[in-house]
Design a protein around this motif. Structure first.
Motif, PDB file in Angstrom:
ATOM      1  N   ILE A   1       0.776  -1.076   0.085  1.00 24.84           N
ATOM      2  CA  ILE A   1      -0.071  -0.083  -0.122  1.00 24.84           C
ATOM      3  C   ILE A   1       0.822   1.344   0.033  1.00 24.84           C
ATOM      4  O   ILE A   1       1.678   1.499   0.990  1.00 24.84           O
ATOM      5  CB  ILE A   1      -1.145  -0.002   1.282  1.00 24.84           C
ATOM      6  N   PRO A   2       0.761   2.057  -0.932  1.00 23.86           N
ATOM      7  CA  PRO A   2       1.367   3.288  -0.933  1.00 23.86           C
ATOM      8  C   PRO A   2       1.105   4.428  -0.108  1.00 23.86           C
ATOM      9  O   PRO A   2       0.114   4.321   0.398  1.00 23.86           O
ATOM     10  CB  PRO A   2       1.312   3.876  -2.355  1.00 23.86           C
ATOM     11  N   ASN A   3       2.135   4.968   0.587  1.00 26.99           N
ATOM     12  CA  ASN A   3       1.928   6.291   1.498  1.00 26.99           C
ATOM     13  C   ASN A   3       1.358   7.350   0.958  1.00 26.99           C
ATOM     14  O   ASN A   3       1.944   7.991   0.063  1.00 26.99           O
ATOM     15  CB  ASN A   3       2.980   6.610   2.479  1.00 26.99           C
ATOM     16  N   PRO A   4      -0.068   7.629   1.310  1.00 26.33           N
ATOM     17  CA  PRO A   4      -0.772   8.939   0.491  1.00 26.33           C
ATOM     18  C   PRO A   4       0.019  10.167   0.759  1.00 26.33           C
ATOM     19  O   PRO A   4       0.657  10.245   2.035  1.00 26.33           O
ATOM     20  CB  PRO A   4      -2.200   8.824   1.015  1.00 26.33           C
ATOM     21  N   ALA A   5       0.093  11.054  -0.135  1.00 24.29           N
ATOM     22  CA  ALA A   5       0.848  12.344   0.116  1.00 24.29           C
ATOM     23  C   ALA A   5       0.319  13.129   1.383  1.00 24.29           C
ATOM     24  O   ALA A   5       0.986  13.867   2.015  1.00 24.29           O
ATOM     25  CB  ALA A   5       0.646  13.452  -0.883  1.00 24.29           C
ATOM     26  N   MET A   6      -1.013  12.924   1.574  1.00 26.50           N
ATOM     27  CA  MET A   6      -1.573  13.822   2.847  1.00 26.50           C
ATOM     28  C   MET A   6      -0.961  13.426   4.257  1.00 26.50           C
ATOM     29  O   MET A   6      -1.205  13.681   5.334  1.00 26.50           O
ATOM     30  CB  MET A   6      -3.101  13.639   2.878  1.00 26.50           C
ATOM     31  N   LEU A   7      -0.186  12.086   4.058  1.00 22.54           N
ATOM     32  CA  LEU A   7       0.396  11.632   5.318  1.00 22.54           C
ATOM     33  C   LEU A   7       2.120  11.905   5.650  1.00 22.54           C
ATOM     34  O   LEU A   7       2.531  11.486   6.346  1.00 22.54           O
ATOM     35  CB  LEU A   7       0.136  10.153   5.559  1.00 22.54           C
ATOM     36  N   ASN A   8       2.235  12.811   4.457  1.00 27.29           N
ATOM     37  CA  ASN A   8       3.885  12.763   4.659  1.00 27.29           C
ATOM     38  C   ASN A   8       4.284  13.603   5.620  1.00 27.29           C
ATOM     39  O   ASN A   8       5.567  13.463   6.182  1.00 27.29           O
ATOM     40  CB  ASN A   8       4.244  13.762   3.234  1.00 27.29           C
ATOM     41  N   PHE A   9       3.404  14.147   6.259  1.00 23.63           N
ATOM     42  CA  PHE A   9       3.898  14.692   7.773  1.00 23.63           C
ATOM     43  C   PHE A   9       4.372  13.849   9.013  1.00 23.63           C
ATOM     44  O   PHE A   9       4.997  14.077   9.790  1.00 23.63           O
ATOM     45  CB  PHE A   9       2.599  15.666   8.327  1.00 23.63           C
ATOM     46  N   LEU A  10       3.911  12.583   8.588  1.00 25.00           N
ATOM     47  CA  LEU A  10       4.618  11.503   9.607  1.00 25.00           C
ATOM     48  C   LEU A  10       5.809  11.384   9.414  1.00 25.00           C
ATOM     49  O   LEU A  10       6.404  10.555  10.118  1.00 25.00           O
ATOM     50  CB  LEU A  10       3.519  10.265   9.298  1.00 25.00           C
ATOM     51  N   GLU A  11       6.372  11.637   8.195  1.00 20.81           N
ATOM     52  CA  GLU A  11       7.909  11.187   8.031  1.00 20.81           C
ATOM     53  C   GLU A  11       8.670  12.184   8.916  1.00 20.81           C
ATOM     54  O   GLU A  11       9.638  11.549   9.680  1.00 20.81           O
ATOM     55  CB  GLU A  11       8.317  11.612   6.698  1.00 20.81           C
ATOM     56  N   THR A  12       8.256  13.285   9.134  1.00 19.69           N
ATOM     57  CA  THR A  12       9.189  13.992  10.224  1.00 19.69           C
ATOM     58  C   THR A  12       8.749  13.593  11.784  1.00 19.69           C
ATOM     59  O   THR A  12       9.562  13.656  12.494  1.00 19.69           O
ATOM     60  CB  THR A  12       8.539  15.627  10.055  1.00 19.69           C
ATOM     61  N   LEU A  13       7.482  13.544  11.822  1.00 15.50           N
ATOM     62  CA  LEU A  13       6.846  13.369  13.258  1.00 15.50           C
ATOM     63  C   LEU A  13       7.281  11.813  14.027  1.00 15.50           C
ATOM     64  O   LEU A  13       7.803  11.522  14.993  1.00 15.50           O
ATOM     65  CB  LEU A  13       5.280  13.316  13.193  1.00 15.50           C
ATOM     66  N   MET A  14       7.382  10.854  12.876  1.00 13.20           N
ATOM     67  CA  MET A  14       7.493   9.487  13.233  1.00 13.20           C
ATOM     68  C   MET A  14       8.941   8.855  12.507  1.00 13.20           C
ATOM     69  O   MET A  14       9.128   7.766  13.308  1.00 13.20           O
ATOM     70  CB  MET A  14       6.367   8.550  12.944  1.00 13.20           C
ATOM     71  N   ASN A  15       9.466   9.339  11.687  1.00 14.87           N
ATOM     72  CA  ASN A  15      10.611   8.625  11.075  1.00 14.87           C
ATOM     73  C   ASN A  15      11.784   9.480  10.820  1.00 14.87           C
ATOM     74  O   ASN A  15      12.591   9.312   9.706  1.00 14.87           O
ATOM     75  CB  ASN A  15      10.069   7.983   9.581  1.00 14.87           C
TER      76      ASN A  15
END
Length: 223
Positions: free
Chosen positions: A145-159
């Motif tokens: 399942i690809p990561n939708p663009a609207m969840l890109n904020f999780l990259e800074t927050l979680m990863n």
């Protein structure tokens, strides 16, 4: 089980979520069939998505069935005793269910927590606090399942700012603590109703008997 006004919001959210999951599963499966047999193509993430959605539906459905008193049960002994004895048996049964769902909630949190960069609980049976040192696993992704663009904020927050190519695994796994919390909530609701005398058993539905009676009525037999 008739919900009090304060519980109706939870009921509506639960029912809307289950309905959405059913609709999404049907739509994704249909789209994948059309893609495969009409366009000779494939929606790569469709199978994994429907598997996760089915898991969500089953786990959320467990608590929903408690609310509807729709779980399977055997009430032969219950029907043989007095009303006060039935209430006592129901209280014992719901106490066991509350304890079991509490253990499920603890286990579900402990499995999911590290995937969300959160600590697991300490203690074998009862949470005695949270662990201090743990390995964050929010970088784990699902397979297709690809990561939708609207969840890109999780990259800074979680990863740590690293991009997610696929959906973070903690998102679909979040149904584990959510569904177990709902299950515990529903059993506590049932316990309150039994204590107040509004229920005398956990399983109050007799769908098979109702259906058999309907069939007999259609055939003109005695019910």
């Amino acid at each position: 089980m008739h919900p009090a006004p304060g519980h109706r919001l939870v009921d509506r959210v639960e029912e809307a979520l289950i309905a959405f999951i059913l609709g999404a599963m049907a739509l994704i499966t249909f789209a994948n069939v059309v893609a495969r047999y009409v366009f000779n193509s494939n929606i790569l993430w469709a199978l994994e998505t429907t598997v996760f959605l089915f898991g969500w539906m089953v786990l959320l459905g467990a608590s929903y069935c408690v609310k509807k008193s729709a779980h399977l049960g055997v009430d032969v002994v219950v029907e043989m005793v007095s009303l006060s004895a039935r209430r006592l048996l129901a209280l014992v049964a719901v106490a066991v269910c509350i304890a079991y769902s509490f253990l499920l909630l603890k286990g579900a949190w402990d499995y999911w927590a590290n995937f969300a960069n959160l600590p697991q609980t300490l203690g074998r049976w009862f949470p005695l606090g949270f662990e201090e040192n743990f390995r964050p696993k929010a970088w784990y992704e699902v397979n297709d399942i690809p990561n939708p663009a609207m969840l890109n904020f999780l990259e800074t927050l979680m990863n740590d700012g690293d991009p997610y190519e696929k959906l973070p695994r903690f998102i679909p796994y979040a149904v584990l603590p959510l569904s177990m919390a709902l299950l515990l909530y529903r059993f506590v609701q049932a316990a309150i109703l039994i204590w107040k005398g509004r229920l005398d058993r956990l399983v109050a539905s007799h769908e098979v008997e109702d259906e058999l009676a309907e069939v007999r009525a259609q055939r003109g037999e005695e019910v």
